[in-house]
Write a protein that holds these residues in place. Structure first.
Motif, PDB file in Angstrom:
ATOM      1  N   ASP A  86       8.460  53.864  52.688  1.00 54.12           N
ATOM      2  CA  ASP A  86       7.620  53.434  54.028  1.00 54.12           C
ATOM      3  C   ASP A  86       6.154  52.889  53.151  1.00 54.12           C
ATOM      4  OD1 ASP A  86       7.049  53.002  56.644  1.00 54.12           O
ATOM      5  OD2 ASP A  86       6.237  54.928  56.797  1.00 54.12           O
ATOM      6  N   SER A  87       5.813  53.435  52.245  1.00 52.32           N
ATOM      7  CA  SER A  87       4.525  53.130  51.921  1.00 52.32           C
ATOM      8  C   SER A  87       4.648  51.821  51.384  1.00 52.32           C
ATOM      9  CB  SER A  87       4.269  53.984  50.829  1.00 52.32           C
ATOM     10  OG  SER A  87       3.761  55.279  51.248  1.00 52.32           O
ATOM     11  N   SER A  90       4.927  49.225  54.007  1.00 53.81           N
ATOM     12  CA  SER A  90       3.340  49.046  54.261  1.00 53.81           C
ATOM     13  C   SER A  90       2.451  48.199  53.675  1.00 53.81           C
ATOM     14  CB  SER A  90       2.897  50.526  54.732  1.00 53.81           C
ATOM     15  OG  SER A  90       3.508  50.997  55.645  1.00 53.81           O
ATOM     16  N   ARG A  94       0.914  44.599  54.783  1.00 57.34           N
ATOM     17  CA  ARG A  94      -0.551  44.487  54.795  1.00 57.34           C
ATOM     18  C   ARG A  94      -1.293  43.455  53.929  1.00 57.34           C
ATOM     19  NH1 ARG A  94      -0.966  49.690  54.036  1.00 57.34           N
ATOM     20  NH2 ARG A  94      -1.444  49.562  51.907  1.00 57.34           N
TER      21      ARG A  94
END
Length: 127
Positions: A86-87, A90, A94
């Protein structure tokens, strides 16, 4: 093709390391390794030229690595893998202008992607 190593900050301040191979595509394939693999194993290394030769940017990841701030296999679990994936997602959502991001995963990482997104609408098996 441009290649660069990228360190992504994990949810527990751990380093998540990977290698981005870019042909300046608007689509990114993130390749997630199986248990005991890393970005340095054969499948992960040979997947990069396949995807870039077909017009996609490619990021191969090491969920655990030899770097001092990286997770170690002995202290990893399904939940740490899911949070780390998930990191990574993200980070790329971003920091980069990709229109589409796809995950290519096998073994333990395949299961983790389903836990991360149980409503996934496309699973393809290649034999």
């Amino acid at each position: 093709m441009k290649e660069q190593y990228i360190r992504i900050q994990g949810p527990d301040h751990n380093g998540i390391y990977g290698k981005l191979s870019s042909v300046k595509s608007d689509t990114l394939i993130i390749h997630l390794h199986g248990m005991t693999h890393s970005m340095h194993t054969l499948l992960e290394v040979t997947s990069a030229p396949f995807f870039t030769n077909n017009g996609y940017d490619h990021y191969r990841i090491s969920l655990y690595e030899r770097m001092p701030d990286s997770r170690k296999l002995s202290t990893s679990s399904l939940s740490t893998h899911v949070r780390d994936i998930d990191s990574v997602l993200s980070h790329f959502r971003r920091a980069y202008p990709y229109k589409k991001i796809f995950l290519s995963a096998h073994s333990l990482s395949g299961l983790c992607t389903l836990i991360l997104n149980p409503d996934v609408d496309a699973i393809r098996q290649q034999l």
